[in-house]
Design a protein around this motif. Structure first.
Motif, short mmCIF file in Angstrom:
data_model
loop_
_atom_site.label_atom_id
_atom_site.label_comp_id
_atom_site.label_asym_id
_atom_site.label_seq_id
_atom_site.Cartn_x
_atom_site.Cartn_y
_atom_site.Cartn_z
N ALA A 129 4.35 -14.75 9.80
CA ALA A 129 4.21 -15.24 8.37
C ALA A 129 5.43 -16.16 8.06
CB ALA A 129 4.04 -14.15 7.35
N LYS A 130 6.73 -15.78 8.51
CA LYS A 130 8.01 -16.57 8.05
C LYS A 130 7.74 -17.88 9.09
CE LYS A 130 10.57 -15.82 5.48
NZ LYS A 130 10.33 -16.09 4.03
N ASN A 131 7.43 -17.71 10.11
CA ASN A 131 7.11 -19.00 10.94
C ASN A 131 6.16 -19.84 10.22
OD1 ASN A 131 9.09 -18.27 12.76
ND2 ASN A 131 7.64 -17.16 14.17
N ARG A 132 5.04 -19.39 9.54
CA ARG A 132 4.12 -20.11 9.06
C ARG A 132 4.61 -20.86 7.32
NH1 ARG A 132 -1.70 -21.13 10.52
NH2 ARG A 132 -0.59 -22.91 9.70
N GLY A 133 5.89 -20.29 7.31
CA GLY A 133 6.23 -21.01 5.91
C GLY A 133 5.95 -20.04 4.87
N LEU A 134 5.72 -18.72 4.92
CA LEU A 134 5.17 -18.05 3.71
C LEU A 134 6.26 -17.08 3.15
CD1 LEU A 134 1.79 -17.21 5.26
CD2 LEU A 134 2.22 -18.69 3.05
N ILE A 135 6.28 -16.84 1.93
CA ILE A 135 7.11 -15.80 1.43
C ILE A 135 6.55 -14.56 1.65
CG2 ILE A 135 8.10 -14.71 -0.63
CD1 ILE A 135 7.91 -17.63 -1.89
N VAL A 136 7.33 -13.34 2.31
CA VAL A 136 6.75 -12.11 2.44
C VAL A 136 6.95 -11.02 1.72
CG1 VAL A 136 6.28 -10.51 4.44
CG2 VAL A 136 6.47 -13.01 4.91
N GLU A 137 6.23 -10.40 0.96
CA GLU A 137 6.29 -9.03 0.43
C GLU A 137 5.61 -7.96 1.28
OE1 GLU A 137 5.34 -7.03 -3.84
OE2 GLU A 137 6.21 -9.00 -3.82
N LEU A 138 6.49 -7.23 1.92
CA LEU A 138 5.85 -6.28 2.97
C LEU A 138 5.81 -5.00 1.97
CD1 LEU A 138 5.57 -5.03 5.65
CD2 LEU A 138 7.95 -4.76 5.85
N SER A 139 4.36 -4.39 1.85
CA SER A 139 4.04 -3.24 1.13
C SER A 139 3.67 -1.90 1.99
CB SER A 139 2.69 -3.77 0.52
OG SER A 139 2.49 -3.06 -0.71
N GLY A 140 4.20 -0.95 1.57
CA GLY A 140 3.75 0.18 2.30
C GLY A 140 2.76 0.88 1.55
N GLU A 141 1.49 0.98 2.36
CA GLU A 141 0.55 1.75 1.72
C GLU A 141 0.57 3.02 1.93
OE1 GLU A 141 -4.52 1.44 2.09
OE2 GLU A 141 -3.29 0.76 3.77
N ASP A 142 0.32 3.91 0.75
CA ASP A 142 0.22 5.36 0.47
C ASP A 142 1.59 5.88 0.78
OD1 ASP A 142 -1.18 7.71 -0.08
OD2 ASP A 142 -1.38 8.23 2.12
N ALA A 143 2.75 4.97 0.32
CA ALA A 143 4.25 5.23 0.39
C ALA A 143 4.60 6.58 -0.43
CB ALA A 143 4.92 4.04 -0.37
N SER A 144 3.60 7.06 -1.23
CA SER A 144 3.90 8.40 -2.11
C SER A 144 3.97 9.66 -1.17
CB SER A 144 3.28 8.56 -3.42
OG SER A 144 1.99 7.99 -3.18
N ARG A 145 2.88 9.19 -0.26
CA ARG A 145 2.60 10.45 0.72
C ARG A 145 3.25 10.34 2.05
NH1 ARG A 145 -3.58 11.82 0.06
NH2 ARG A 145 -3.79 9.47 0.48
N ALA A 146 4.11 9.16 2.27
CA ALA A 146 4.92 8.66 3.49
C ALA A 146 6.01 9.91 3.81
CB ALA A 146 5.24 7.32 3.56
N ASP A 147 6.32 9.77 4.94
CA ASP A 147 7.89 10.36 5.07
C ASP A 147 8.90 9.45 4.71
OD1 ASP A 147 10.38 10.86 6.48
OD2 ASP A 147 9.41 11.30 8.29
N GLN A 148 9.63 9.63 3.59
CA GLN A 148 10.48 8.79 2.89
C GLN A 148 11.53 8.30 4.24
OE1 GLN A 148 9.89 7.35 -0.22
NE2 GLN A 148 7.95 8.55 0.62
N VAL A 149 12.01 8.91 5.13
CA VAL A 149 13.00 8.24 6.02
C VAL A 149 12.60 7.30 6.90
CG1 VAL A 149 14.30 8.98 7.96
CG2 VAL A 149 14.19 10.56 6.14
N PHE A 150 11.04 7.57 7.25
CA PHE A 150 10.12 6.60 7.94
C PHE A 150 9.96 5.22 7.20
CE2 PHE A 150 5.84 4.72 9.15
CZ PHE A 150 6.29 4.23 10.00
N LEU A 151 9.82 5.62 5.86
CA LEU A 151 9.62 4.39 5.02
C LEU A 151 10.80 3.49 4.85
CD1 LEU A 151 7.65 2.89 3.22
CD2 LEU A 151 8.41 4.39 1.22
N ARG A 152 11.82 4.24 4.66
CA ARG A 152 13.00 3.29 4.62
C ARG A 152 13.39 2.48 5.96
NH1 ARG A 152 14.64 8.03 1.66
NH2 ARG A 152 16.07 8.85 3.42
N SER A 153 13.03 3.04 7.07
CA SER A 153 13.29 2.53 8.05
C SER A 153 12.45 1.38 8.35
CB SER A 153 12.96 3.45 9.44
OG SER A 153 11.68 3.83 9.51
N ILE A 154 10.95 1.55 8.05
CA ILE A 154 10.21 0.11 8.36
C ILE A 154 10.61 -0.83 7.12
CG2 ILE A 154 8.35 1.17 6.84
CD1 ILE A 154 6.17 0.16 8.92
#
Length: 496
Positions: A129-154
């Motif tokens: 997406a960056k190579n295509r010139g787009l602003i990227v907002e990376l969104s974690g789906e179901d983040a409230s049930r995620a392993d928060q350590v994994f979420l921070r790493s991704i």
């Protein structure tokens, strides 16, 4: 109140994407463009205009919005797929909302992948997406049930690969303010962070506000709280909570809130709950004698927000709870002059209508006042005949013969249904006399069964004057006609 929000909180409105996922809602490109233009006018920072991969019509709408010269950033939802990102770029979107699952439940059950595979897909998509010139907002789906350590790493890896912003998605509304206070601060240190909440347990606004207090810099919202299941965080409620409760200037043009809310409700076909905060019909409506009396003297006694701030007007409605002050105010607004004894009798009759379970409209009050004050009301409009036809293979049509100021008029009109056709033909027939607009239409079944008595209430306007009127029949079309004619007569009446 001193609360530490980040400077310049932002709003990403997803009415045209997440809001359109409300069951039964489908917007065409013209409707989407109109709503997007209003969202830009009101001052939202980002408009998520849809999902470019969804359909040709969706891509047409996104492209038209992107090329409309709006002040807001235009965003589109994408999955971690090159094809989705290509569509976004081809539609001339400014940014993408790149959503990847981050809970083990979604990764394993929905995606049938491993954490490492999801991370690889996400990083590849960010770079592409960056190579295509787009602003990227990376969104974690179901983040409230995620392993928060994994979420921070991704999230950290996403930023290293070029992601501009991050988003914490409470996909099924399981956040609490306590979890927000724990989860959000470390994520907000990685990059600008958005909060995206769903209202399954009624905590969407609460959790959104908590996240903004905890360091998130952007709220994902929808107009009227539209969205899947119980909906998303309502734009109007977050804006007014920030402004009124926390003294935070949002830069949103608050006076445009209600017009925008009404437009979205009309285009989506999703009616507003009458008791909904800020934009519901009853939000600035008062009946109780004590409350109405207080509001008439000093609005702040029973209103935390001035209706004018959000493009509304205060309404005093009459019923069995009404007192002398509210009846006197209504009579004064309608240019009636009544002495103390007459007012007392009018109040008595209004309460009798309320005790009978009837909604007391302006036309009802005028009829009561005319009777008590012995005023003869000469009807401007009399109906000679009315016919409506509808069927599976015909266009709904209504015809009517009216006598308007002594002149017989016959007309016909078509509509989306027989009721719509009836409303239109009545308006057309009095068009030479006055431009009367139907502002609101509401129907209630008074009893169950196919032979139920229905009560129709209409809100009509003419030259800035607004009046409510009602009709009650077992036939919804005739009840609608009765309400319209009663209201039009009151707007056009010639009192002697």
């Amino acid at each position: 109140m001193n609360v530490l929000f980040v400077k310049n909180l932002r709003f990403l409105d997803t009415t045209l994407r997440d809001g359109e996922q409300t069951p039964g809602v489908s917007l065409n490109p013209d409707q989407k463009l109109e709503i997007a233009s209003r969202l830009s006018d009101i001052g939202v920072d980002v408009i998520e205009a849809g999902s470019a991969a969804a359909s040709d019509g969706e891509r047409e709408a996104i492209q038209r919005i992107a090329e409309a010269g709006l002040s807001a950033e235009i965003c589109t939802f994408v999955r971690a797929l090159h094809g989705d990102i290509d569509y976004a770029a081809e539609c001339n979107a400014d940014s993408i909302h790149l959503v990847v699952p981050v809970s083990d439940l979604h990764i394993a059950k929905k995606m049938r992948k491993t954490r490492d595979e999801v991370v690889a897909m996400a990083m590849d998509a960010v770079e592409y997406a960056k190579n295509r010139g787009l602003i990227v907002e990376l969104s974690g789906e179901d983040a409230s049930r995620a392993d928060q350590v994994f979420l921070r790493s991704i999230f950290s890896a996403g930023v290293e690969h070029g992601a501009d912003r991050l988003c914490f998605c409470d996909t099924v509304g399981l956040l609490t303010p306590e979890k927000v206070a724990e989860f959000i601060p470390p994520l907000a240190k990685i990059a600008p962070l958005s909060i995206h909440c769903h209202d399954d347990l009624g905590f969407a606004v609460t959790n959104t506000m908590a996240a903004l207090k905890a360091g998130a810099s952007c709220a994902h919202v929808t107009v009227n709280g539209l969205g899947e299941r119980a909906g998303n965080t309502p734009l109007e409620e977050v804006v007014m909570a920030l402004e009124v409760l926390y003294g935070y200037h949002t830069r949103i043009r608050k006076e445009l809130i209600y017009p925008l809310s009404s437009l979205v409700s009309r285009h989506t076909g999703v009616p507003l709950a009458v008791n909904k905060a800020i934009v519901g019909e009853m939000a600035f409506t008062h009946e109780s004698g004590i409350h109405a009396h207080g509001v008439i003297r000093e609005p702040s006694t029973y209103e935390s927000v001035k209706p004018e701030q959000v493009g509304r007007k205060r309404r005093i409605v009459l019923g069995k709870h009404s007192g002398t002050a509210s009846v006197e105010a209504a009579l004064h607004e309608m240019n009636y002059k009544a002495d103390e004894k007459q007012v007392k009798e009018i109040v008595k009759r209004v309460k009798q209508l309320g005790d009978a379970g009837k909604r007391v409209t302006d036309a009802d009050l005028m009829a009561v006042a005319d009777a008590v004050l012995a005023i003869e009301c000469k009807p401007v409009i009399r109906m000679r005949q009315f016919t409506a036809t509808s069927g599976s293979h015909m266009i709904p049509t209504a015809s009517v013969t009216l006598v308007v100021n002594g002149v017989e008029m016959t007309g016909a009109a078509t509509g989306d249904g027989p009721v719509d056709a009836a409303m239109e033909v009545l308006r057309k027939c009095v068009g030479d006399v006055a431009d009367i607009r139907l502002e609101e239409y509401h129907v209630d079944a008074i009893q169950g069964g196919t032979d139920a008595l229905v009560e129709v209430t209409v809100r009509l306007s003419k030259d800035g004057k607004i009046i409510t009127s009602r009709g009650a029949r077992t036939d919804i079309i005739m009840a609608s006609v009765e309400a319209m004619i009663a209201g039009m007569n009151r707007l056009l009446r010639d009192r002697t």
